[in-house]
Design a protein around this motif. Structure first.
Motif, PDB file in Angstrom:
ATOM      1  N   VAL A   1      -9.830  17.677 -13.627  1.00 44.14           N
ATOM      2  CA  VAL A   1     -10.338  17.596 -12.139  1.00 44.14           C
ATOM      3  C   VAL A   1     -10.961  16.393 -12.050  1.00 44.14           C
ATOM      4  O   VAL A   1     -10.835  15.631 -10.961  1.00 44.14           O
ATOM      5  N   PHE A   2     -11.747  15.930 -12.946  1.00 44.62           N
ATOM      6  CA  PHE A   2     -12.426  14.611 -12.792  1.00 44.62           C
ATOM      7  C   PHE A   2     -11.443  13.485 -12.816  1.00 44.62           C
ATOM      8  O   PHE A   2     -12.103  12.635 -12.051  1.00 44.62           O
ATOM      9  N   GLN A   3     -10.607  13.564 -13.608  1.00 43.63           N
ATOM     10  CA  GLN A   3      -9.578  12.339 -13.455  1.00 43.63           C
ATOM     11  C   GLN A   3      -9.377  11.922 -12.127  1.00 43.63           C
ATOM     12  O   GLN A   3      -9.211  10.836 -11.706  1.00 43.63           O
ATOM     13  N   ARG A   4      -8.897  13.239 -11.439  1.00 45.42           N
ATOM     14  CA  ARG A   4      -8.406  12.947 -10.128  1.00 45.42           C
ATOM     15  C   ARG A   4      -9.277  12.482  -9.354  1.00 45.42           C
ATOM     16  O   ARG A   4      -9.090  11.709  -8.219  1.00 45.42           O
ATOM     17  N   GLN A   5     -10.703  13.099  -9.181  1.00 45.79           N
ATOM     18  CA  GLN A   5     -11.851  12.531  -8.463  1.00 45.79           C
ATOM     19  C   GLN A   5     -12.380  11.359  -8.562  1.00 45.79           C
ATOM     20  O   GLN A   5     -12.344  10.613  -7.599  1.00 45.79           O
ATOM     21  N   VAL A   6     -12.368  10.553 -10.022  1.00 41.02           N
ATOM     22  CA  VAL A   6     -12.757   9.296  -9.949  1.00 41.02           C
ATOM     23  C   VAL A   6     -11.793   8.189  -9.644  1.00 41.02           C
ATOM     24  O   VAL A   6     -12.040   7.020  -9.436  1.00 41.02           O
ATOM     25  N   THR A   7     -10.562   8.716  -9.798  1.00 38.49           N
ATOM     26  CA  THR A   7      -9.502   7.780  -9.338  1.00 38.49           C
ATOM     27  C   THR A   7      -8.942   7.659  -8.018  1.00 38.49           C
ATOM     28  O   THR A   7      -8.219   7.006  -7.591  1.00 38.49           O
ATOM     29  N   ASP A   8      -9.927   8.158  -6.967  1.00 40.01           N
ATOM     30  CA  ASP A   8      -9.484   8.086  -5.506  1.00 40.01           C
ATOM     31  C   ASP A   8     -10.071   7.079  -5.171  1.00 40.01           C
ATOM     32  O   ASP A   8     -10.004   6.710  -3.559  1.00 40.01           O
ATOM     33  N   GLY A   9     -10.718   5.932  -5.938  1.00 35.19           N
ATOM     34  CA  GLY A   9     -11.288   4.891  -4.923  1.00 35.19           C
ATOM     35  C   GLY A   9     -12.640   4.571  -4.516  1.00 35.19           C
ATOM     36  O   GLY A   9     -13.068   3.370  -4.804  1.00 35.19           O
ATOM     37  N   GLU A  10     -13.256   5.698  -4.565  1.00 39.19           N
ATOM     38  CA  GLU A  10     -14.415   5.668  -3.908  1.00 39.19           C
ATOM     39  C   GLU A  10     -15.496   5.364  -5.156  1.00 39.19           C
ATOM     40  O   GLU A  10     -16.614   4.601  -5.013  1.00 39.19           O
ATOM     41  N   VAL A  11     -15.443   5.784  -6.209  1.00 30.05           N
ATOM     42  CA  VAL A  11     -16.178   5.749  -7.573  1.00 30.05           C
ATOM     43  C   VAL A  11     -16.047   4.374  -8.186  1.00 30.05           C
ATOM     44  O   VAL A  11     -14.795   3.819  -8.452  1.00 30.05           O
ATOM     45  N   LYS A  12     -17.293   3.696  -8.175  1.00 29.15           N
ATOM     46  CA  LYS A  12     -17.406   2.382  -8.824  1.00 29.15           C
ATOM     47  C   LYS A  12     -17.788   2.452 -10.640  1.00 29.15           C
ATOM     48  O   LYS A  12     -17.381   1.533 -11.109  1.00 29.15           O
ATOM     49  N   GLU A  13     -18.570   3.307 -10.724  1.00 29.45           N
ATOM     50  CA  GLU A  13     -19.437   3.481 -11.898  1.00 29.45           C
ATOM     51  C   GLU A  13     -19.452   4.889 -12.323  1.00 29.45           C
ATOM     52  O   GLU A  13     -19.745   5.884 -11.897  1.00 29.45           O
ATOM     53  N   VAL A  14     -19.215   4.882 -13.578  1.00 25.41           N
ATOM     54  CA  VAL A  14     -19.260   6.598 -14.478  1.00 25.41           C
ATOM     55  C   VAL A  14     -20.421   6.435 -15.411  1.00 25.41           C
ATOM     56  O   VAL A  14     -20.027   5.277 -16.432  1.00 25.41           O
ATOM     57  N   ILE A  15     -21.628   6.990 -15.491  1.00 28.58           N
ATOM     58  CA  ILE A  15     -22.407   6.845 -16.393  1.00 28.58           C
ATOM     59  C   ILE A  15     -22.158   7.856 -17.456  1.00 28.58           C
ATOM     60  O   ILE A  15     -22.289   9.183 -16.804  1.00 28.58           O
ATOM     61  N   LEU A  16     -22.166   7.957 -18.438  1.00 22.88           N
ATOM     62  CA  LEU A  16     -21.767   8.888 -19.665  1.00 22.88           C
ATOM     63  C   LEU A  16     -23.153   9.330 -20.149  1.00 22.88           C
ATOM     64  O   LEU A  16     -23.967   8.522 -20.844  1.00 22.88           O
ATOM     65  N   ALA A  17     -23.373  10.636 -19.816  1.00 18.45           N
ATOM     66  CA  ALA A  17     -25.033  11.161 -20.329  1.00 18.45           C
ATOM     67  C   ALA A  17     -24.659  12.421 -21.099  1.00 18.45           C
ATOM     68  O   ALA A  17     -25.452  13.465 -20.852  1.00 18.45           O
ATOM     69  N   THR A  18     -23.411  12.448 -21.429  1.00 11.58           N
ATOM     70  CA  THR A  18     -23.540  13.685 -22.732  1.00 11.58           C
ATOM     71  C   THR A  18     -24.550  13.589 -23.779  1.00 11.58           C
ATOM     72  O   THR A  18     -25.133  12.566 -24.072  1.00 11.58           O
ATOM     73  N   ASN A  19     -24.697  14.736 -24.347  1.00  7.78           N
ATOM     74  CA  ASN A  19     -25.934  14.778 -25.623  1.00  7.78           C
ATOM     75  C   ASN A  19     -25.426  13.805 -26.663  1.00  7.78           C
ATOM     76  O   ASN A  19     -24.324  13.572 -27.039  1.00  7.78           O
ATOM     77  N   PRO A  20     -26.378  13.148 -27.403  1.00  5.86           N
ATOM     78  CA  PRO A  20     -26.297  12.429 -28.561  1.00  5.86           C
ATOM     79  C   PRO A  20     -25.952  13.326 -29.916  1.00  5.86           C
ATOM     80  O   PRO A  20     -26.669  12.931 -30.676  1.00  5.86           O
ATOM     81  N   THR A  21     -25.002  14.090 -29.570  1.00  9.89           N
ATOM     82  CA  THR A  21     -24.425  14.954 -30.821  1.00  9.89           C
ATOM     83  C   THR A  21     -23.291  14.526 -31.143  1.00  9.89           C
ATOM     84  O   THR A  21     -22.661  13.980 -30.393  1.00  9.89           O
TER      85      THR A  21
ATOM     86  N   GLY B   1      -8.770   1.076 -18.277  1.00 11.15           N
ATOM     87  CA  GLY B   1      -7.773   0.598 -17.132  1.00 11.15           C
ATOM     88  C   GLY B   1      -7.468   1.045 -15.952  1.00 11.15           C
ATOM     89  O   GLY B   1      -6.971   0.475 -15.024  1.00 11.15           O
ATOM     90  N   THR B   2      -8.788   1.721 -15.626  1.00 12.02           N
ATOM     91  CA  THR B   2      -8.949   2.222 -14.217  1.00 12.02           C
ATOM     92  C   THR B   2      -9.643   1.183 -13.353  1.00 12.02           C
ATOM     93  O   THR B   2      -9.872   1.562 -12.203  1.00 12.02           O
ATOM     94  N   GLY B   3     -10.186   0.347 -14.083  1.00  6.30           N
ATOM     95  CA  GLY B   3     -11.269  -0.546 -13.197  1.00  6.30           C
ATOM     96  C   GLY B   3     -12.661  -0.106 -12.925  1.00  6.30           C
ATOM     97  O   GLY B   3     -13.356  -0.855 -12.422  1.00  6.30           O
ATOM     98  N   ILE B   4     -12.882   1.147 -13.480  1.00  9.44           N
ATOM     99  CA  ILE B   4     -14.143   1.607 -13.025  1.00  9.44           C
ATOM    100  C   ILE B   4     -15.130   1.335 -14.054  1.00  9.44           C
ATOM    101  O   ILE B   4     -14.733   1.166 -15.455  1.00  9.44           O
TER     102      ILE B   4
END
Lengths: 202, 202
Positions: free
Chosen positions: B126-146, B162-165
């Protein structure tokens, strides 16, 4: 920002459980919603059922789903001996020791004048009527060895004085299987002052 | 001997809560029945309501009572920045820092092949489809440091290559207000190797 209203109410409601603060309540809610919705439904149902079905035994005040609890309803139990305890958990502990065949009286608390808990609140009025009906020969005091438990035991001693009923207190001392080294001072002092002649135990 | 059936089921049902073993479940049940029957009823109701009402936001997968969660429904949030977190509790923590105006994507877990949790289970399709719709410029990874959180971050890095994000990871290092003396070795090592020129922070 907070969670959604239903989630916030769940977090708040979980705090009625003893030992559950805001952080654990949050962790529990999220766990249930993320991983165990079925468990949450079962829990809701069990809570409703328990509150609806569980009342008190009309004789010993322990939790019961009928008028009498299992123990009071059992004709094989010896009604001439009554063990007085503070809570249903104490009954369970004594039953698991498999060494008692009498019945119980569950105070559901202890005397605590500071919290406004007097003799009638822990059913001592009912108890007095019950034990003076002639059937009871011995009352065993098994309240907790705390200040309030001791005060309650003392009050009962006073109450039953002159009734001719034999009154005993469970023995306090060093627990079996424990090492003297790790037993606290007041228990040791009590065990010393309450020492019994070796022959008496044979 | 055990407690009555309804009480035994309640004790069993309480064990679905994380961190609650047989002894605490017993203590909780007795507490509710002895002292807080009203609380037990409220809890039952809140559980039922929460399970019924709370679903997932169709956009960010966070808990929501409507189709969209509060944050996704808020037109003032910046949709060009998406912060990826593991759980709703992380969203709350970040919101309470009052320093983020973008939106979130909540994985509701992390990659864990050993438990059979793959990319689709944490909504990465789902996430891959959402972020590649052109609106998203930056993705911040805030998963736990485990280990699992880092593996999930690594997988996302790979997925979005390669998505340019623009892809960023929240900074790890010595927490503010902490004393170096009490910070664990691996955090210190990370803080040292990730040191930044002093000018860059001005």
């Amino acid at each position: 920002m907070k969670f959604s209203p239903a989630l916030e109410s769940l977090i708040e409601a979980l705090r009625c459980l003893p030992g559950v603060g805001p952080r654990s309540a949050q962790r529990m809610s999220l766990h249930l919603l993320e991983r165990d919705r079925e468990g949450a439904e079962t829990l809701a149902q069990s809570l409703t059922e328990a509150v609806e079905k569980i009342g008190h035994c009309s004789r010993c005040r322990n939790f019961a789903e009928e008028t009498l609890c299992e123990i009071c309803a059992d004709p094989r139990r010896d009604r001439s001996t009554v063990c007085v305890v503070e809570s249903p958990a104490d009954v369970l502990a004594l039953e698991q020791s498999a060494s008692y065949r009498g019945v119980y009286f569950v105070l559901m608390g202890h005397l605590s004048p500071i919290d406004g808990i007097g003799p009638d609140d822990i059913g001592l009025d009912v108890f007095q009527r019950q034990v003076t009906d002639g059937e009871v020969k011995e009352v065993i005091l098994a309240t907790n060895p705390t200040v309030e438990g001791e005060a309650t035991a003392y009050f009962l001693t006073d109450m039953l004085a002159g009734t001719g009923i034999s009154l005993t207190r469970i023995a306090h001392g060093v627990p079996l299987g424990g090492e003297l080294e790790y037993v606290d001072g007041s228990t040791l002092a009590h065990a010393l002052s309450g020492r019994v002649p070796v022959d008496a135990q044979r």
